[in-house]
Design an enzyme around this catalytic site. Structure first.
Site, PDB file in Angstrom:
ATOM      1  N   GLY A  12       0.537  -1.384  -0.103  1.00  0.00           N
ATOM      2  CA  GLY A  12      -0.491   0.061  -0.420  1.00  0.00           C
ATOM      3  C   GLY A  12       0.616   1.235  -0.104  1.00  0.00           C
ATOM      4  N   ASN A  14       1.490   3.309  -2.304  1.00  0.00           N
ATOM      5  CA  ASN A  14       0.775   3.763  -3.582  1.00  0.00           C
ATOM      6  C   ASN A  14      -0.532   4.323  -2.678  1.00  0.00           C
ATOM      7  OD1 ASN A  14       1.936   4.361  -6.317  1.00  0.00           O
ATOM      8  ND2 ASN A  14       1.998   1.893  -5.913  1.00  0.00           N
ATOM      9  N   MET A  91      -4.011  -6.863  -6.595  1.00  0.00           N
ATOM     10  CA  MET A  91      -3.829  -7.870  -7.853  1.00  0.00           C
ATOM     11  C   MET A  91      -5.354  -9.073  -8.181  1.00  0.00           C
ATOM     12  SD  MET A  91      -0.830  -7.234  -7.912  1.00  0.00           S
ATOM     13  CE  MET A  91       1.105  -8.159  -8.323  1.00  0.00           C
ATOM     14  N   ILE A  93      -8.145 -10.255 -11.024  1.00  0.00           N
ATOM     15  CA  ILE A  93      -8.760 -10.136 -12.095  1.00  0.00           C
ATOM     16  C   ILE A  93     -10.623  -9.690 -11.890  1.00  0.00           C
ATOM     17  CG2 ILE A  93      -9.656 -11.166 -14.435  1.00  0.00           C
ATOM     18  CD1 ILE A  93      -6.829 -10.069 -14.325  1.00  0.00           C
ATOM     19  N   ASN A 108      -5.705   3.558 -13.245  1.00  0.00           N
ATOM     20  CA  ASN A 108      -4.493   2.170 -12.034  1.00  0.00           C
ATOM     21  C   ASN A 108      -3.691   2.348 -12.797  1.00  0.00           C
ATOM     22  OD1 ASN A 108      -3.280  -0.621 -11.423  1.00  0.00           O
ATOM     23  ND2 ASN A 108      -3.064  -0.655 -14.101  1.00  0.00           N
ATOM     24  N   HIS A 110       0.651   1.948 -13.570  1.00  0.00           N
ATOM     25  CA  HIS A 110       1.535   0.663 -13.923  1.00  0.00           C
ATOM     26  C   HIS A 110       2.766   1.199 -13.802  1.00  0.00           C
ATOM     27  CE1 HIS A 110       2.485  -3.201 -15.925  1.00  0.00           C
ATOM     28  NE2 HIS A 110       3.040  -2.556 -16.641  1.00  0.00           N
TER      29      HIS A 110
HETATM   30  C1  GRF Z   1       2.943  -0.755  -7.992  1.00  0.00           C
HETATM   31  O1  GRF Z   1       4.878  -1.071  -8.535  1.00  0.00           O
HETATM   32  C2  GRF Z   1       2.007  -1.065  -8.854  1.00  0.00           C
HETATM   33  O2  GRF Z   1       2.532  -0.367  -9.894  1.00  0.00           O
HETATM   34  C3  GRF Z   1       2.108  -2.609  -8.518  1.00  0.00           C
HETATM   35  O3  GRF Z   1       1.476  -2.937  -7.474  1.00  0.00           O
HETATM   36  C4  GRF Z   1       2.861  -2.633  -6.882  1.00  0.00           C
HETATM   37  C5  GRF Z   1       1.765  -1.670  -5.377  1.00  0.00           C
HETATM   38  O4  GRF Z   1       2.542  -1.341  -4.385  1.00  0.00           O
HETATM   39  N1  GRF Z   1       0.271  -1.890  -9.647  1.00  0.00           N
HETATM   40  P1  GRF Z   1       2.167  -0.594  -3.370  1.00  0.00           P
HETATM   41  O5  GRF Z   1       1.369  -1.794  -2.512  1.00  0.00           O
HETATM   42  O6  GRF Z   1       1.326   0.521  -3.777  1.00  0.00           O
HETATM   43  O7  GRF Z   1       3.399  -0.410  -1.759  1.00  0.00           O
END
Ligand code: GRF
Length: 208
Positions: A12, A14, A91, A93, A108, A110
């Site tokens: 988490g 992000n 993660m 679908i 999203n 990426h």
């Molecule tokens: C990030 O690298 C994001 O781009 C990818 O999964 C990772 C998530 O990291 N889709 P976090 O859980 O936000 O630390």
């Protein structure tokens, strides 16, 4: 005020960037209102609780099909009157029952420059391993709208990050997060909440 849901599956970081941006008053017109985790006991849930954001754990293996899982996911979003959905390392679908209802309302992040290193098998650390294997000198991150095609929705923001000699996938992942993801994702949310992103024929136009 737009009600924002953030969907997570892991650490988490992000989500934390979004929480910090909200604290700084960066989301005019939006409020982090719900965090949905696809796994129990992930650190993202602790971050949400510490920030007093409502959490729901919605696990794929509790449902017999991806269709059923997706229907319930949509119900959770609707029940909470969510206007805008952010996938931040989610993660699991889900089907187009969700993407159709929230058309151009789900984004999203990426960890590569789409259309490089994207699509079905490119998730998590695999993305950075593939970039290192190909020997690219620049990678980065992309924030895009989510549609029925994996990583194929309109691109909102991108930022390049250098690949350096001696990088491992872990080192590169960290640099891409610090220099791109944690900056781009809050910025995209803020732009969206201010109505500054328009989509015309699958192209996103961002007002400067
Ligand atoms: C990030 O690298 C994001 O781009 C990818 O999964 C990772 C998530 O990291 N889709 P976090 O859980 O936000 O630390």
């Amino acid at each position: 005020m737009l009600k924002i849901a953030v969907l997570v599956s892991g650490g988490g970081s992000n989500l934390q960037a979004l929480i910090d941006a909200e604290k700084n008053g960066d989301f005019t017109g939006g409020k982090l209102s719900l965090v949905i985790a696809s796994k129990p006991e992930v650190y993202a849930l602790k971050r949400a609780e510490d920030a007093n954001i409502k959490t729901v754990v919605h696990i794929r293996k509790d449902y017999s099909s991806v269709e059923e899982y997706s229907e319930v996911l949509l119900e959770i979003l609707k029940e909470n009157e969510i206007d805008f959905v952010v996938l931040a390392g989610f993660m699991t679908i889900f089907t187009d029952v969700v993407t159709k209802y929230y058309e151009n309302k789900i984004i999203n992040v990426h960890p590569a420059l789409i259309p490089s290193f994207c699509g079905k098998s490119y998730y998590g650390m695999h993305v950075h391993e593939a970039a290192l294997k190909r020997g690219v000198k620049l990678t980065g991150a992309t924030v895009h709208f989510v549609n029925e095609e994996c990583d194929g929705g309109p691109i909102i923001l991108q930022k390049a990050v250098e690949v350096k000699n001696g990088d491992t996938a872990e080192i590169l992942q960290k640099r891409v997060m610090q220099e791109a993801e944690w900056i781009l994702l809050p910025k995209a949310v803020s732009l969206y909440c201010q109505g500054k992103i328009k989509v015309v024929e699958n192209i996103a136009y961002v007002e400067e």
